[in-house]
Design an enzyme around this catalytic site. Structure first.
Site, PDB file in Angstrom:
ATOM      1  N   HIS A 128      23.530   0.544  11.518  1.00 31.53           N
ATOM      2  CA  HIS A 128      24.684   1.438  11.491  1.00 31.53           C
ATOM      3  C   HIS A 128      25.606   1.104  12.653  1.00 31.53           C
ATOM      4  CE1 HIS A 128      22.747   3.687   8.335  1.00 31.53           C
ATOM      5  NE2 HIS A 128      21.633   3.595   9.041  1.00 31.53           N
TER       6      HIS A 128
ATOM      7  N   GLY B  21      -0.664  -1.318   8.768  1.00 32.16           N
ATOM      8  CA  GLY B  21      -0.100  -0.013   8.483  1.00 32.16           C
ATOM      9  C   GLY B  21       0.874   0.480   9.537  1.00 32.16           C
TER      10      GLY B  21
ATOM     11  N   ASN C 177       0.824  -1.194   0.000  1.00 32.26           N
ATOM     12  CA  ASN C 177       0.000   0.000   0.000  1.00 32.26           C
ATOM     13  C   ASN C 177       0.865   1.253   0.000  1.00 32.26           C
ATOM     14  OD1 ASN C 177      -2.330   1.639   0.145  1.00 32.26           O
ATOM     15  ND2 ASN C 177      -3.351   0.151   1.467  1.00 32.26           N
TER      16      ASN C 177
ATOM     17  N   THR D 210      11.039  -6.865  16.121  1.00 33.93           N
ATOM     18  CA  THR D 210      12.467  -6.956  16.418  1.00 33.93           C
ATOM     19  C   THR D 210      12.983  -8.391  16.392  1.00 33.93           C
ATOM     20  OG1 THR D 210      12.051  -7.116  18.792  1.00 33.93           O
ATOM     21  CG2 THR D 210      12.346  -4.894  17.883  1.00 33.93           C
ATOM     22  N   LYS D 211      12.043  -9.370  16.425  1.00 32.05           N
ATOM     23  CA  LYS D 211      12.407 -10.786  16.467  1.00 32.05           C
ATOM     24  C   LYS D 211      11.573 -11.554  15.459  1.00 32.05           C
ATOM     25  CE  LYS D 211      13.749 -10.648  21.285  1.00 32.05           C
ATOM     26  NZ  LYS D 211      13.506 -11.071  22.623  1.00 32.05           N
TER      27      LYS D 211
END
Length: 188
Positions: free
Chosen positions: A113, A140, A83, A163-164
């Site tokens: 980073h 979303g 979307n 995150t996992k």
């Protein structure tokens, strides 16, 4: 033999994103993304022609606006829909399976980073792949972080930060995203 920054990026090693070869590749993607984002929706036919060629995704649909820095690291499965406002930072491979739906403003990140501020200022980063299975729904404004795999038929709630890894047939939500209950796979 000394590896180029692109070779280091592809190998999952620390590399400098401040590199002329990588800059040139980003310019190719910027042109394709720009064309896609400015085309009349009726002329896009699901995706601008330059972007479709860059991504090699014959049946995927990407609403504008869309952003990716390279494009060649993105593999979109059949009948997958992204979307408006999706961003895929594809410094590593991003594989999205068949019949997936990504809501507006979903963000997929591959780069991490360097923690050392001087190395970070020098553009040093490492890229980890993201893999999304088949028939996955990502709500979303969800954010998928580097190195994550999301299993088939999983659902990621809107606004979640993943995150996992997410197991198949699981619903996750929140920041950080956590399972909220197992979904049932029913056929109608």
């Amino acid at each position: 033999m000394v590896k180029s920054e692109r070779e280091k990026m592809a190998a999952g090693e620390w590399y400098s994103c401040l590199d002329p070869e990588l800059d040139a590749l980003r310019k190719v993607a910027q042109s394709a993304v720009h064309e896609h984002n400015l085309m009349h929706p009726g002329a896009r036919d699901g995706m601008g022609p330059s972007l479709r060629e860059l991504l090699n995704a014959p049946t995927a649909i990407i609403e504008a606006p869309f952003y990716c820095p390279y494009g060649f690291n993105i593999a979109l499965g059949d009948d997958t829909f992204l979307n408006a406002g999706c961003t895929i930072l594809d410094s590593a491979p991003v594989t999205i399976g068949d019949q997936c739906q990504l809501g507006p403003n979903v963000q997929i990140y591959c780069a991490e980073h360097h923690q050392d501020p001087d190395k970070r200022t020098a553009g040093l980063e490492i890229a980890l792949p993201v893999t999304i299975g088949n028939q996955v729904w990502i709500g979303g404004a969800a954010v998928i972080l580097p190195g994550v795999t999301i299993g088939d038929r999983a659902i990621v709630g809107a606004g979640s930060v993943v995150t996992k890894n997410v197991a198949a047939n699981t619903i996750v939500a929140g920041n950080p995203a956590k399972p909220i209950h197992r979904s049932r796979t029913t056929k109608s």
